[in-house]
Write an enzyme that holds these catalytic residues in place. Structure first.
Site, PDB file in Angstrom:
ATOM      1  N   HIS A  76      -0.477 -14.888  -1.129  1.00 32.99           N
ATOM      2  CA  HIS A  76      -0.389 -13.661  -1.932  1.00 32.99           C
ATOM      3  C   HIS A  76      -0.500 -12.389  -1.118  1.00 32.99           C
ATOM      4  CE1 HIS A  76      -0.408 -15.273  -6.053  1.00 32.99           C
ATOM      5  NE2 HIS A  76      -1.230 -16.206  -5.606  1.00 32.99           N
ATOM      6  N   LYS A 130      -3.991  -0.472 -11.122  1.00 37.64           N
ATOM      7  CA  LYS A 130      -4.081  -1.617 -10.235  1.00 37.64           C
ATOM      8  C   LYS A 130      -5.354  -1.466  -9.400  1.00 37.64           C
ATOM      9  CE  LYS A 130       0.018  -0.664  -8.797  1.00 37.64           C
ATOM     10  NZ  LYS A 130       0.912  -1.799  -8.627  1.00 37.64           N
ATOM     11  N   ARG A 131      -5.690  -2.501  -8.654  1.00 36.02           N
ATOM     12  CA  ARG A 131      -6.831  -2.421  -7.768  1.00 36.02           C
ATOM     13  C   ARG A 131      -6.692  -1.219  -6.832  1.00 36.02           C
ATOM     14  NH1 ARG A 131      -7.155  -5.338  -2.884  1.00 36.02           N
ATOM     15  NH2 ARG A 131      -5.269  -6.432  -3.537  1.00 36.02           N
ATOM     16  N   LYS A 180      -1.957   0.395  -1.701  1.00 34.31           N
ATOM     17  CA  LYS A 180      -1.331   0.657  -2.998  1.00 34.31           C
ATOM     18  C   LYS A 180      -1.120   2.154  -3.222  1.00 34.31           C
ATOM     19  CE  LYS A 180      -3.222  -3.591  -5.018  1.00 34.31           C
ATOM     20  NZ  LYS A 180      -1.997  -4.325  -5.346  1.00 34.31           N
ATOM     21  N   THR A 210       2.681  -7.814 -10.385  1.00 34.82           N
ATOM     22  CA  THR A 210       3.056  -8.281 -11.718  1.00 34.82           C
ATOM     23  C   THR A 210       2.980  -7.138 -12.719  1.00 34.82           C
ATOM     24  OG1 THR A 210       0.781  -9.073 -12.050  1.00 34.82           O
ATOM     25  CG2 THR A 210       2.440 -10.709 -11.406  1.00 34.82           C
ATOM     26  N   LYS A 240       5.413  -6.028 -16.054  1.00 32.91           N
ATOM     27  CA  LYS A 240       4.941  -5.719 -17.410  1.00 32.91           C
ATOM     28  C   LYS A 240       5.462  -4.366 -17.869  1.00 32.91           C
ATOM     29  CE  LYS A 240       0.843  -8.328 -16.226  1.00 32.91           C
ATOM     30  NZ  LYS A 240      -0.511  -8.220 -15.634  1.00 32.91           N
TER      31      LYS A 240
END
Length: 801
Positions: free
Chosen positions: A357, A538-539, A544, A646, A650
């Site tokens: 991952h 998100k985290r 990110k 993911t 969505k």
């Protein structure tokens, strides 16, 4: 109460009667004195009756037909609330809602009274939950194995804009969805030493705990199949040392119980200390050993030859956390069942698969040989034997490649060597796993690395969370798309119909109105549903790039203040996510976002043209509020760092175009939706690597961008931290002098892409077309498609339906 498993068609009156029976005999309350919690528990137990029926039937068929089972090993399962999801999958939602309303209760209040299970952190755990639901929908006999965390990761709150961690309390009341299985219990050992007896090595653990099972049924669409999520709780082998207690050594008397309680208290304990690292390794081994003992026990009740285990068993390791499954399976076969090393290795490699991952080196776990050997001395022997075996089997293996190197056990290499298939989770990611992560092992084992692009379950992430849009889809193309998401393509001809586009945006507006009310109640900020809802959830992590988002937001705020009379597209910037407790840079980004929000949201010059919202404690249930209402999906990671994502899928399904880099599954999303319906910006993965070769890349990028210089100057001057001008000195220094994740280098391109977003949103018909096409072209990103790929290419199994 009649508690027989029932197969008859359930009526509304029948469901009402079951709810009242459970309220009286299960909860011990009568209707006039029942609280909302009591009613939720009673309805859950009534719905659970139906789930159990499907569960038992599926289990019986699996045994009767001797089917191969899949076993999914994961440290995380972000399953979210279960009641509404189960009711929808069983086709009972409308009936249940009617019963609840007839009893004088509010349906939304009742289902939202259920706590989120604190069993995960981010995408890894939500993916595991989606995959469990898809395996049930597709009739793939499966068990998920995880840990029953008492407090999960943590509950997030903000104090003066800073993240504060407090324990989750989801288990303070009875969980109606789980079944205690005390008969399914296994001893798991740690530490101790290895002895040689009769020519064989024998592990003598110095510590032991009992792994005790708690089962949650996972029902698929239309209740045709149900699988099991088995979570392990740790219990002491010796409850209490009375002799020590009587001698006054009270702490020592409770040590066995303390060890057991500690194992399942917290997800991802802080591993910056030796004690934290030891606890995390113990957690991973506890999960893995208990699961493998359970798997072998189940297999041996029907079969005697362990060499045929791959015919009936497939085990998937979700990331490196359960990578100790390789040496543990070898140990169990050799030490407990008398197999020789060669047979044990062959069996283990045939049953094990490994999902990678991450491309981040720090996320590929490595344990010091001292720690690993201290906690798992027998496994250290086996790991070294595996490494030696692999080196001799592949003489061309470079000297710098191996499982044990530089006094470390490399769990990524261990998982690779012990698996027959290794998969990435997006097309780009799988290529990078081959080219940059495991290039030497890929050359030694051509064909072992395959791709299985992630997916999300459309049952929860469209049908459940977005009722306005799901209702429109039903009315437009009929029902059934929930189990065949490719059918969303049937919407595409309707996108050319202005009436359909109007209905599509009306569904979006209904969601935005609902979210605006939720934000007002939760955050105390009034936002306009006519504004562009721009969401990044998100985290919190530097790769990110939430900091890129807030830097551009500051630039946008500054531009509005400079020319307040211009035609600005109103925006609501929504953030959500947690930082790891010890990740100070990420916590600084959270603090900055909240500090900027405090200034912007109270700026009378800007008014409603820009608001910043950061609700605390992002989880599955919050996502179900935010994602259907989002206009724009922020997927802005540094190219080459996000494996898949993911959340991006969505948002796409729910009609939100993406602003993003060519990273992870963004690449495939853009291919599916068309480049004209995706706001692309930033460097490619190769360009990122090239840019880093310039040690002054950050300084050059900032000097080339006056808006970015202005933003950093405002931050360092204390515009967002009045009275504390030094608060963000470290942040600004990193931006100028290191900026490993290249926020500065991508800033100008990101700012330009946001201007393109404004232009598109200002044209309502163009935006409606883009949004609707995102939904119509999102069918590929179903977790059903992903699971079919795993079943065919990795698990070699078929549906029982």
């Amino acid at each position: 109460m009649d508690t027989r498993v029932f197969d008859e068609e359930l009526t509304k009156e029948g469901l009402r009667e079951r709810v009242l029976q459970h309220l009286t005999y299960g909860i011990g309350k009568d209707a006039p004195h029942a609280s909302l919690h009591d009613w939720r528990m009673a309805l859950s137990l009534a719905i659970r009756d139906k789930v159990v029926n499907a569960w038992f039937a599926s289990t019986r068929r699996t045994w009767a037909e001797g089917r191969k089972r899949v076993y999914y090993l994961s440290m995380e399962y972000l399953i979210g609330r279960i009641l509404e999801d189960a009711a929808i999958n069983l086709g009972l939602e409308e009936m249940a809602r009617g019963v609840v309303e007839d009893l004088g209760l509010d349906w939304r209040q009742l289902v939202e009274e259920e706590p989120d299970a604190a069993l995960g952190n981010g995408g890894l755990g939500r993916l595991a939950a989606c995959y469990m639901e898809s395996m049930a929908t597709l009739g793939c006999p499966a068990y998920g194995y995880g840990l029953r965390y008492e407090h999960g990761l943590f509950r997030q709150r903000f104090e003066n804009g800073q993240q504060v961690e407090t324990p989750e309390d989801w288990l303070t009341s009875l969980n109606p969805w789980e079944f205690d299985r005390p008969e399914s219990a296994y001893t798991v050992g740690f530490k101790g030493h290895v002895e040689t007896k009769g020519g064989r090595d024998v592990w003598v653990p110095g510590e032991t705990v009992i792994a005790s099972a708690f089962d949650t049924p996972v029902v698929g669409w239309q209740g045709r199949w149900a699988n099991t999520l088995r979570l392990w709780a740790a219990k002491p082998t010796t409850l209490f040392d009375l002799e020590r207690f009587n001698h006054g050594d009270y702490a020592a008397a409770a040590e066995p119980e303390a060890l057991a309680r500690t194992l399942c208290r917290v997800l991802y304990p802080d591993d910056t200390t030796y004690q934290g690292k030891e606890l995390r390794l113990k957690q991973e081994f506890f999960l893995t050993s208990a699961a493998l003992q359970d798997i072998l026990r189940r297999y041996l009740t029907e079969h005697s030859d362990l060499r045929r285990l791959p015919e009936k068993v497939a085990i998937q390791m979700n990331d490196t956390h359960p990578a100790v499954a390789g040496p543990e399976l070898v140990r169990l076969m050799m030490d407990d069942h008398g197999a020789d090393f060669a047979d044990a290795m062959e069996v283990a490699q045939k049953v094990l698969g490994y999902t990678n991952h991450t491309l981040l080196p720090e996320a590929l776990e490595r344990w010091s040989t001292y720690l690993f050997g201290n906690v798992l001395p027998r496994h250290m022997q086996i790991v070294e034997k595996i490494d030696s075996w692999h080196r001799h089997a592949h003489p061309s293996r470079p000297h710098y490649v191996g499982i044990v190197k530089h006094h470390e056990v490399r769990m990524g290499e261990l998982a690779f060597v012990m698996s027959h298939k290794v998969n990435g989770v997006s097309a780009l990611h799988s290529d990078l796993v081959k080219e940059t992560l495991f290039p030497e092992l890929n050359e030694l084992h051509p064909g072992r690395i395959v791709n299985q692009t992630n997916g999300v379950t459309p049952r929860r992430w469209l049908n459940l969370c977005n009722r306005p849009l799901a209702t429109l889809i039903d009315a437009t193309i009929g029902t059934g798309w929930q189990a065949d998401l490719d059918r969303l393509a049937e919407l595409e001809p309707h996108v050319e119909d202005a009436g359909f586009r109007q209905e599509f945006m009306a569904a979006k507006r209904a969601n935005k109105l609902a979210l605006a009310g939720w934000i007002k109640e939760r955050c105390g900020v009034t936002v306009s549903p006519d504004a562009l809802f721009d969401v990044q959830v998100k985290r919190i992590h530097e790769y990110k790039r939430q900091h890129l988002n807030i830097l551009q937001t500051i630039a946008h705020w500054h531009a509005i203040r400079q020319t307040p009379d211009a035609e600005w597209v109103p925006r609501v910037k929504i953030f959500g996510g947690k930082s790891a407790p010890g990740y100070w840079v990420a916590k600084e980004i959270i603090h900055l976002i909240n500090d900027v929000a405090q200034v912007v949201n109270n700026d009378p010059v800007v008014g409603d043209r820009l608001k910043i919202i950061y609700p605390a404690n992002y989880n599955v249930s919050m996502a179900e509020h935010l994602i259907p209402a989002a206009d724009l999906s922020e997927q802005i990671s540094t190219a080459g760092k996000e494996a898949s994502g993911t959340g991006n899928m969505k948002f796409m399904l729910n009609g939100a175009p993406t602003i993003g880099t060519l990273d992870g599954a963004n690449v495939e999303i853009r291919e599916q939706v068309g480049e004209e319906n995706f706001f692309l910006f930033g460097m490619t993965a190769q360009e990122v690597m090239n840019r880093r070769e310039d040690p002054d890349h950050a300084r050059h990028a900032i000097e080339a961008s006056q808006p970015l210089q202005d933003v950093l100057q405002m931050i360092v001057e204390g515009r967002f931290s009045p009275g504390d001008t030094s608060r963000y000195n470290g942040f600004v220094d990193r931006m100028w002098n290191s900026d490993y994740f290249l926020a500065a280098s991508d800033f100008a391109a990101y700012d330009a892409a946001q201007a393109q977003v404004d232009a598109a949103f200002a044209d309502p018909d163009r935006w409606a077309r883009m949004a609707a096409l995102n939904t119509a072209r999102g069918g590929f990103f179903s977790s059903d498609r992903a699971i079919r790929g795993y079943m065919k290419d990795i698990w070699y199994t078929e549906s029982a339906l």
